[in-house]
Design a protein around this motif. Structure first.
Motif, mmCIF file in Angstrom:
data_model
loop_
_atom_site.group_PDB
_atom_site.id
_atom_site.type_symbol
_atom_site.label_atom_id
_atom_site.label_comp_id
_atom_site.label_asym_id
_atom_site.label_seq_id
_atom_site.Cartn_x
_atom_site.Cartn_y
_atom_site.Cartn_z
ATOM 1 N N GLN A 1 0.794 -1.225 0.000
ATOM 2 C CA GLN A 1 0.000 0.000 0.000
ATOM 3 C C GLN A 1 0.826 1.274 0.000
ATOM 4 O O GLN A 1 1.921 1.338 0.533
ATOM 5 C CB GLN A 1 -0.953 0.005 1.186
ATOM 6 N N SER B 1 -9.819 2.168 -1.935
ATOM 7 C CA SER B 1 -8.599 2.713 -1.348
ATOM 8 C C SER B 1 -8.907 3.680 -0.210
ATOM 9 O O SER B 1 -9.971 4.283 -0.148
ATOM 10 C CB SER B 1 -7.746 3.390 -2.422
ATOM 11 N N LYS B 2 -7.924 3.827 0.662
ATOM 12 C CA LYS B 2 -8.078 4.695 1.826
ATOM 13 C C LYS B 2 -7.968 6.177 1.466
ATOM 14 O O LYS B 2 -8.341 7.022 2.260
ATOM 15 C CB LYS B 2 -7.030 4.330 2.872
ATOM 16 N N THR B 3 -7.430 6.487 0.295
ATOM 17 C CA THR B 3 -7.220 7.896 -0.077
ATOM 18 C C THR B 3 -8.321 8.459 -0.978
ATOM 19 O O THR B 3 -8.206 9.581 -1.460
ATOM 20 C CB THR B 3 -5.857 8.078 -0.766
#
Length: 127
Positions: free
Chosen positions: A51, A116-118
């Protein structure tokens, strides 16, 4: 038809290295080292994630499906598939909640729900 259509967003979220099971761990170790990413490998998992802002994943793929492909994440899978079909892509197969597509040049890629975390940093809004 003729109804109001909401806009949607999409962006490339991951590059996947598709490898056969005999090279899965070695490929994960190589790409972790090459990209300077932490590695938490589990041979029982289909994906090994390296990641970062753009995720790199090593996928334990079926024989004959080795290669590299991108995932495009979106907040509306159906709208993104429709947009890309109009640009010349073809649907190959639906897998759970995402689509495997083929570009006009013959390259496979996937349209996936937001993962995704973003998200939504860098996403483009489409009408």
């Amino acid at each position: 038809m003729g109804g109001t259509r909401m806009s949607h967003k999409s962006r490339v979220c991951a590059v996947l290295f598709d490898v056969d099971s005999s090279s899965y761990e070695k490929a994960a170790q190589f790409w972790a080292g090459a990209l300077g990413r932490d590695l938490k490998f589990d041979a029982n998992e289909k994906y090994t994630s390296l990641q970062g802002e753009l995720d790199y994943l090593i996928q334990n793929a079926a024989d004959g499906r080795e290669g590299v492909h991108i995932d495009i994440e979106t907040d509306d899978v159906d709208a993104e598939v429709e947009r890309l079909v109009k640009l010349g892509a073809k649907k190959r197969e639906k897998v759970k909640g995402w689509w495997v597509m083929i570009s006009p040049g013959g390259h496979p890629f996937c349209i996936v729900p937001v993962q995704s975390k973003t998200w939504p940093k860098g996403a483009i809004e489409w009408d």
